[in-house]
Design an enzyme around this catalytic site. Structure first.
Site, short mmCIF file in Angstrom:
data_model
loop_
_atom_site.label_atom_id
_atom_site.label_comp_id
_atom_site.label_asym_id
_atom_site.label_seq_id
_atom_site.Cartn_x
_atom_site.Cartn_y
_atom_site.Cartn_z
N ASP A 181 0.81 -1.21 0.00
CA ASP A 181 0.00 0.00 0.00
C ASP A 181 0.85 1.27 0.00
O ASP A 181 0.36 2.35 0.32
CB ASP A 181 -0.91 0.02 1.24
CG ASP A 181 -2.16 -0.83 1.06
OD1 ASP A 181 -2.45 -1.21 -0.09
OD2 ASP A 181 -2.84 -1.11 2.06
N ASP A 238 4.78 -9.58 8.91
CA ASP A 238 5.03 -8.14 8.82
C ASP A 238 6.39 -7.92 8.19
O ASP A 238 7.25 -8.81 8.18
CB ASP A 238 4.95 -7.49 10.20
CG ASP A 238 3.51 -7.28 10.66
OD1 ASP A 238 2.60 -7.39 9.82
OD2 ASP A 238 3.31 -7.03 11.86
N ASP A 240 9.02 -6.40 9.08
CA ASP A 240 10.23 -6.44 9.90
C ASP A 240 10.56 -7.84 10.40
O ASP A 240 11.46 -7.99 11.23
CB ASP A 240 10.11 -5.48 11.08
CG ASP A 240 8.85 -5.72 11.91
OD1 ASP A 240 7.88 -6.27 11.36
OD2 ASP A 240 8.83 -5.34 13.09
N ASP A 337 -5.95 -8.56 14.11
CA ASP A 337 -5.53 -9.93 14.35
C ASP A 337 -6.27 -10.54 15.55
O ASP A 337 -6.77 -11.66 15.49
CB ASP A 337 -4.02 -10.00 14.55
CG ASP A 337 -3.50 -8.84 15.39
OD1 ASP A 337 -4.31 -8.19 16.11
OD2 ASP A 337 -2.28 -8.55 15.34
#
Length: 615
Positions: A181, A238, A240, A337
């Site tokens: 995005d 994610d 990271d 989540d």
């Protein structure tokens, strides 16, 4: 493994865009095979249009007003108490006991939460310490889709794409979706280059999905990707995180029994979070202790004893059909989540945690980024309670003991207002004699400090010992006293975060459910790609949070001065120490762009603005 959108699916997706902000793929891309242009040429990047929906704009509620009123009340009561204007019952009388018991209710709530947490950590040695046994994969290996949601992750995008490209899984049964995005052209270019390199060097089937409007934030991106795959399982990381090559090989078998048949009751396999930068600073050491305790101990126990853990947003594998049954991803909470996890609970699914599968990740390395992360989590958990607490308490049918645990699980963030109320009340109680130190200051100090001290020492011991050999690290990390030393920054930072977390909980409880999703900046300070320097990004600083912290500091310092003038050394030092912890963290505001003293001005932000992302 990918599907074309039929007319029925297009209609469903168009309706979903109205309800939850999921992109509609009606149009040219939706009516062609995924991965091909209308003329049949290869296409790796898909730009998804979003259905425009007229939405009535609602002015944000003044969620901070009740907190401001409560603070004013506490200030007035404190002034009256310090001036001796409060009429309190004589010590030891029935009236004194009644007033003392009532004013100690916040402390009772704290002790209840600490006791429940102690049960989890002791119970870990009974149920949870032994690693969960996986089943056996069927001969026809299931299809897996790996989703990588990201937004302007120029520092870490290339790294995670490279790591996912090395996952050990049959190539014809694996696809990767980069749900990008990003609005930054530099970040987009990095993603494009990394994906092209993964295709060329590893032969990975990898596609990029980009939305014109970031409706639904991360949840919207995950749902958009989910609707474009027929894979049986969906793994999410994610940006990271760094999954090991054998991540899928170790997690997916848990969805099967020993004979290779599917365990359809299991919806999620959640893996352990590891750390790339635990020893970078006092902040990262404190976070590492919290993660070790929460994952290795708490989640292992909850998984083994109750068959339910919440998805942590990353490093997990979902059964795709279970997500469909539960209604898909929704942007109804900042912790999409956890919200999805409880919907699976209500649908009768189990979720499990595997502590022997570790996905390394970088911990936030600046206090400003850490506060932004914790704000989103605490605010989101309060939103989950608004959405599902009534259902869990009154409609969900479960055995009493498991239901009690699930209620505790969902309500854990109530510790923040309980602690805030207690820390604000205790000085008044001490000054007016409505505390247990009436029979001696030492008695009061022991009774009040014993529960949290026992809890934090016990949690630190268990977490530090049980994770000493869990990560691929040098001998320094396995030295017991070094790991136990993490308790010092943990206590200081947790104390300093109290007013901030209380404010986040208040906003989640009283503010808008459709709050802005502010991502946690990643710096790639550890394990960056060759030639890549750590990146810095600015984080929004919210005025009500800073005002609450300033008020809290003034409140504590004022009582510290009152106690000092009366010769009450221990209460004075305690109040001053609490204030110093908050100030120490407050002076780090803006450290994501270099040190500066706390201020109210709003810096530029990496969070998407309303003009850039609607819904």
């Amino acid at each position: 493994m990918r599907r074309s959108a039929t007319a029925k699916e297009s209609l469903i997706e168009g309706l979903a865009a109205v309800v939850i902000g999921v992109p509609s793929v009606v149009g040219t891309v939706a009516n062609t095979p995924f991965g091909l242009t209308p003329d049949g040429a290869p296409m790796h990047t898909t730009h998804v249009a979003t259905t425009s929906v007229a939405v009535r704009t609602v002015a944000p509620a003044r969620w901070w007003l009740p907190g401001a009123v409560a603070g004013s009340v506490f200030a007035l009561i404190s002034i009256a108490a310090a001036a001796g204007a409060l009429d309190v019952p004589a010590s030891g009388t029935p009236a004194w006991w009644a007033v003392t018991a009532f004013t100690h209710l916040p402390f009772v709530v704290i002790v209840v939460f600490l006791s429940a947490g102690t049960v989890e950590r002791v119970g870990y040695f009974w149920r949870g310490r032994r690693a969960a046994a996986p089943g056996r994969l069927p001969n026809d290996v299931p299809t897996v889709c790996v989703q990588l949601p990201m937004f302007n992750e120029d520092a870490v995008a290339s790294r995670v794409i490279s790591a996912v490209a090395r996952l050990q899984w049959p190539a014809h049964r694996l696809e990767v979706q980069v749900l990008d995005d990003s609005t930054d052209p530099v970040a987009r270019a990095i993603v494009d280059a990394a994906c092209e390199r993964a295709r060329r060097e590893r032969g990975v089937e990898i596609s990029i999905l980009r939305r014109e409007v970031r409706q639904g934030y991360k949840a919207g991106a995950l749902e958009a990707g989910r609707r474009r795959t027929d894979a049986e399982f969906i793994a999410i990381f994610d940006a990271d995180f760094l999954p090991t090559p054998d991540f899928l090989a170790k997690t997916v078998p848990h969805f099967y029994r020993g004979d290779g048949t599917a365990d359809e009751s299991l919806a999620l396999v959640q893996a352990q979070w590891g750390h790339l930068n635990e020893d970078e600073s006092a902040l990262t050491r404190a976070q590492a202790l919290w993660v070790d305790d929460h994952h290795t101990v708490q989640m292992s126990w909850r998984s083994a004893r109750w068959g339910f853990v919440n998805f942590t947003g990353t490093a997990g594998v979902w059964r795709a059909s279970a997500i469909e049954v539960a209604g898909g991803w929704r942007a109804a909470s900042l912790v999409e989540d956890c919200e999805l996890s409880f919907r699976h609970l209500f649908h009768g699914y189990r979720t499990t945690f595997v502590r022997d599968v570790v996905a390394l990740a970088e911990l936030p390395s600046t206090y400003t980024a850490y506060k932004a992360q914790q704000k989103r989590w605490t605010q989101g958990w309060a939103q989950v309670q608004r959405l599902h607490l009534r259902t869990l308490a009154t409609r969900h049918d479960d055995v009493p003991l498991r239901k009690a645990h699930l209620l505790y699980h969902m309500c854990i963030p109530w510790q923040w207002p309980a602690w805030m109320l207690w820390i604000m009340t205790l000085p008044v109680l001490i000054h007016t004699g409505l505390w247990l130190g009436t029979w001696g200051a030492g008695v009061g100090i022991v009774l009040y400090l014993l529960p949290p001290v026992v809890w934090v020492i016990g949690a630190t011991l268990v977490a530090s010992i049980e994770t000493r050999d869990l990560y691929a690290a040098g001998p320094r990390r396995r030295v017991p006293w070094r790991r136990l030393g993490r308790i010092v920054p943990y206590v200081i930072i947790s104390t300093g975060m109290l007013p901030h977390q209380f404010t986040a909980f208040t906003e989640g409880l009283l503010g808008s459910l459709h709050s802005e999703f502010e991502r946690t900046p990643k710096s790639a300070s550890i394990a960056a790609q060759p030639g890549q320097s750590p990146a810095a990004s600015r984080v929004r600083i919210h005025r009500p949070y800073v005002v609450t912290e300033i008020f809290f500091v003034i409140f504590q310092l004022s009582w510290g001065a009152v106690f000092a003038l009366q010769g009450m050394i221990y209460p004075a030092l305690t109040a001053i120490a609490i204030a110093v912890c908050v100030v120490a963290l407050g002076t780090r505001y803006g450290d994501d762009a270099g040190p500066r003293v706390v201020g109210i001005r709003r810096p530029s932000t990496v969070a998407v603005t309303p003009s850039a992302a609607r819904g």
